[in-house]
Design a protein around this motif. Structure first.
Motif, PDB file in Angstrom:
ATOM      1  N   VAL A  74       0.832  -1.200   0.000  1.00  0.00           N
ATOM      2  CA  VAL A  74       0.000   0.000   0.000  1.00  0.00           C
ATOM      3  C   VAL A  74       0.870   1.255   0.000  1.00  0.00           C
ATOM      4  O   VAL A  74       0.552   2.241  -0.678  1.00  0.00           O
ATOM      5  CB  VAL A  74      -0.975  -0.021   1.200  1.00  0.00           C
ATOM      6  CG1 VAL A  74      -1.640   1.333   1.405  1.00  0.00           C
ATOM      7  CG2 VAL A  74      -2.025  -1.093   0.993  1.00  0.00           C
ATOM      8  N   ASP A  77       1.866   1.843  -3.431  1.00  0.00           N
ATOM      9  CA  ASP A  77       0.729   2.328  -4.222  1.00  0.00           C
ATOM     10  C   ASP A  77       0.451   3.804  -3.945  1.00  0.00           C
ATOM     11  O   ASP A  77       0.140   4.570  -4.856  1.00  0.00           O
ATOM     12  CB  ASP A  77      -0.537   1.514  -3.921  1.00  0.00           C
ATOM     13  CG  ASP A  77      -0.445   0.089  -4.436  1.00  0.00           C
ATOM     14  OD1 ASP A  77       0.475  -0.211  -5.239  1.00  0.00           O
ATOM     15  OD2 ASP A  77      -1.288  -0.727  -4.024  1.00  0.00           O
ATOM     16  N   PHE A  78       0.568   4.211  -2.683  1.00  0.00           N
ATOM     17  CA  PHE A  78       0.297   5.604  -2.329  1.00  0.00           C
ATOM     18  C   PHE A  78       1.387   6.542  -2.838  1.00  0.00           C
ATOM     19  O   PHE A  78       1.145   7.729  -3.032  1.00  0.00           O
ATOM     20  CB  PHE A  78       0.152   5.777  -0.815  1.00  0.00           C
ATOM     21  CG  PHE A  78      -1.120   5.201  -0.251  1.00  0.00           C
ATOM     22  CD1 PHE A  78      -2.257   5.033  -1.038  1.00  0.00           C
ATOM     23  CD2 PHE A  78      -1.199   4.824   1.078  1.00  0.00           C
ATOM     24  CE1 PHE A  78      -3.426   4.508  -0.511  1.00  0.00           C
ATOM     25  CE2 PHE A  78      -2.367   4.297   1.610  1.00  0.00           C
ATOM     26  CZ  PHE A  78      -3.478   4.135   0.811  1.00  0.00           C
ATOM     27  N   ASP A  86      -8.003  10.439  -6.265  1.00  0.00           N
ATOM     28  CA  ASP A  86      -7.688   9.026  -6.454  1.00  0.00           C
ATOM     29  C   ASP A  86      -6.992   8.450  -5.219  1.00  0.00           C
ATOM     30  O   ASP A  86      -7.290   7.330  -4.787  1.00  0.00           O
ATOM     31  CB  ASP A  86      -6.804   8.828  -7.690  1.00  0.00           C
ATOM     32  CG  ASP A  86      -7.544   9.054  -8.996  1.00  0.00           C
ATOM     33  OD1 ASP A  86      -8.793   9.007  -8.983  1.00  0.00           O
ATOM     34  OD2 ASP A  86      -6.865   9.274 -10.020  1.00  0.00           O
ATOM     35  N   LYS A  87      -6.063   9.239  -4.664  1.00  0.00           N
ATOM     36  CA  LYS A  87      -5.346   8.767  -3.470  1.00  0.00           C
ATOM     37  C   LYS A  87      -6.298   8.629  -2.283  1.00  0.00           C
ATOM     38  O   LYS A  87      -6.203   7.677  -1.510  1.00  0.00           O
ATOM     39  CB  LYS A  87      -4.196   9.709  -3.137  1.00  0.00           C
ATOM     40  CG  LYS A  87      -3.040   9.590  -4.129  1.00  0.00           C
ATOM     41  CD  LYS A  87      -1.848  10.409  -3.691  1.00  0.00           C
ATOM     42  CE  LYS A  87      -0.733  10.200  -4.702  1.00  0.00           C
ATOM     43  NZ  LYS A  87       0.532  10.715  -4.254  1.00  0.00           N
ATOM     44  N   LYS A  90      -8.283   5.493  -2.764  1.00  0.00           N
ATOM     45  CA  LYS A  90      -7.458   4.319  -2.460  1.00  0.00           C
ATOM     46  C   LYS A  90      -7.300   4.151  -0.953  1.00  0.00           C
ATOM     47  O   LYS A  90      -7.371   3.033  -0.433  1.00  0.00           O
ATOM     48  CB  LYS A  90      -6.082   4.437  -3.110  1.00  0.00           C
ATOM     49  CG  LYS A  90      -6.057   4.158  -4.588  1.00  0.00           C
ATOM     50  CD  LYS A  90      -4.630   4.241  -5.115  1.00  0.00           C
ATOM     51  CE  LYS A  90      -4.563   4.021  -6.600  1.00  0.00           C
ATOM     52  NZ  LYS A  90      -3.185   4.097  -7.120  1.00  0.00           N
ATOM     53  N   GLN A  91      -7.078   5.250  -0.259  1.00  0.00           N
ATOM     54  CA  GLN A  91      -6.922   5.185   1.199  1.00  0.00           C
ATOM     55  C   GLN A  91      -8.206   4.704   1.867  1.00  0.00           C
ATOM     56  O   GLN A  91      -8.167   3.887   2.803  1.00  0.00           O
ATOM     57  CB  GLN A  91      -6.512   6.552   1.753  1.00  0.00           C
ATOM     58  CG  GLN A  91      -5.082   6.920   1.425  1.00  0.00           C
ATOM     59  CD  GLN A  91      -4.724   8.327   1.895  1.00  0.00           C
ATOM     60  OE1 GLN A  91      -5.597   9.112   2.258  1.00  0.00           O
ATOM     61  NE2 GLN A  91      -3.434   8.641   1.869  1.00  0.00           N
ATOM     62  N   GLU A  93     -10.539   2.822   0.518  1.00  0.00           N
ATOM     63  CA  GLU A  93     -10.699   1.396   0.191  1.00  0.00           C
ATOM     64  C   GLU A  93      -9.760   0.542   1.045  1.00  0.00           C
ATOM     65  O   GLU A  93     -10.153  -0.501   1.567  1.00  0.00           O
ATOM     66  CB  GLU A  93     -10.444   1.165  -1.299  1.00  0.00           C
ATOM     67  CG  GLU A  93     -10.731  -0.245  -1.765  1.00  0.00           C
ATOM     68  CD  GLU A  93     -12.196  -0.642  -1.622  1.00  0.00           C
ATOM     69  OE1 GLU A  93     -12.453  -1.849  -1.429  1.00  0.00           O
ATOM     70  OE2 GLU A  93     -13.083   0.227  -1.708  1.00  0.00           O
ATOM     71  N   PHE A  94      -8.524   1.010   1.189  1.00  0.00           N
ATOM     72  CA  PHE A  94      -7.562   0.283   2.022  1.00  0.00           C
ATOM     73  C   PHE A  94      -8.053   0.213   3.472  1.00  0.00           C
ATOM     74  O   PHE A  94      -7.985  -0.850   4.103  1.00  0.00           O
ATOM     75  CB  PHE A  94      -6.182   0.944   1.965  1.00  0.00           C
ATOM     76  CG  PHE A  94      -5.217   0.352   2.939  1.00  0.00           C
ATOM     77  CD1 PHE A  94      -4.665  -0.892   2.730  1.00  0.00           C
ATOM     78  CD2 PHE A  94      -4.879   1.036   4.096  1.00  0.00           C
ATOM     79  CE1 PHE A  94      -3.783  -1.451   3.648  1.00  0.00           C
ATOM     80  CE2 PHE A  94      -4.004   0.485   5.024  1.00  0.00           C
ATOM     81  CZ  PHE A  94      -3.460  -0.760   4.802  1.00  0.00           C
TER      82      PHE A  94
END
Length: 145
Positions: A74, A77-78, A86-87, A90-91, A93-94
């Motif tokens: 992760v 990915d970040f 988008d970030k 993603k955060q 979702e993580f």
């Protein structure tokens, strides 16, 4: 080893004491044998509980390794370029996935602990019932003599 220590303790102290304790019509050897079975059951229950604990700790280590691997991925990915939206997505979702995995892992560990406790308790419960039956039999025979 614990079983051998318990047996040595039982043979040395308790058997000698009970051997000197004479009750008319009571078979002391049978009582000593029954108590030896109780010690063996307790030793086995402790072994089951310890094995259960070992399994829980092993699983906790596996979970920690998985978590560390996921955190490393992760983090990579970040670090990749992308828009703030988008970030943030993603955060989020993580965080959701991490929370669900944590609940699942906690449930799994709780079930492992419950299973180990249940196995140990069932063994002790069975021996307790047997012990009462054996005691009743000894004293029933003693009463008939």
């Amino acid at each position: 080893m614990a079983g051998k220590q318990a047996e040595q303790f039982f043979d040395f102290d308790v058997a000698k004491y009970l051997g000197d304790f004479k009750v008319p019509g009571v078979d002391v050897e049978t009582i000593v044998a029954n108590q030896r079975k109780n010690i063996e059951a307790l030793t086995q229950a402790n072994k089951l509980a310890f094995e259960g604990l070992q399994n829980v700790v092993k699983r906790q280590v596996e979970i920690l390794r998985q978590t560390m691997d996921e955190v490393a991925q992760v983090s990579k990915d970040f670090a990749e370029p992308g828009s703030p939206q988008d970030k943030a997505a993603k955060q989020a979702e993580f965080a959701k996935d991490a929370f669900e995995r944590a609940l699942s892992n906690a449930r799994e560990l709780a079930e492992m602990i419950a299973k180990a406790n249940s196995e140990a308790f069932d063994l002790l419960n069975k021996r307790f019932t047997q012990s009462l039956d054996e005691a009743r039999e000894v004293f029933t025979k003693a009463g008939k003599k």
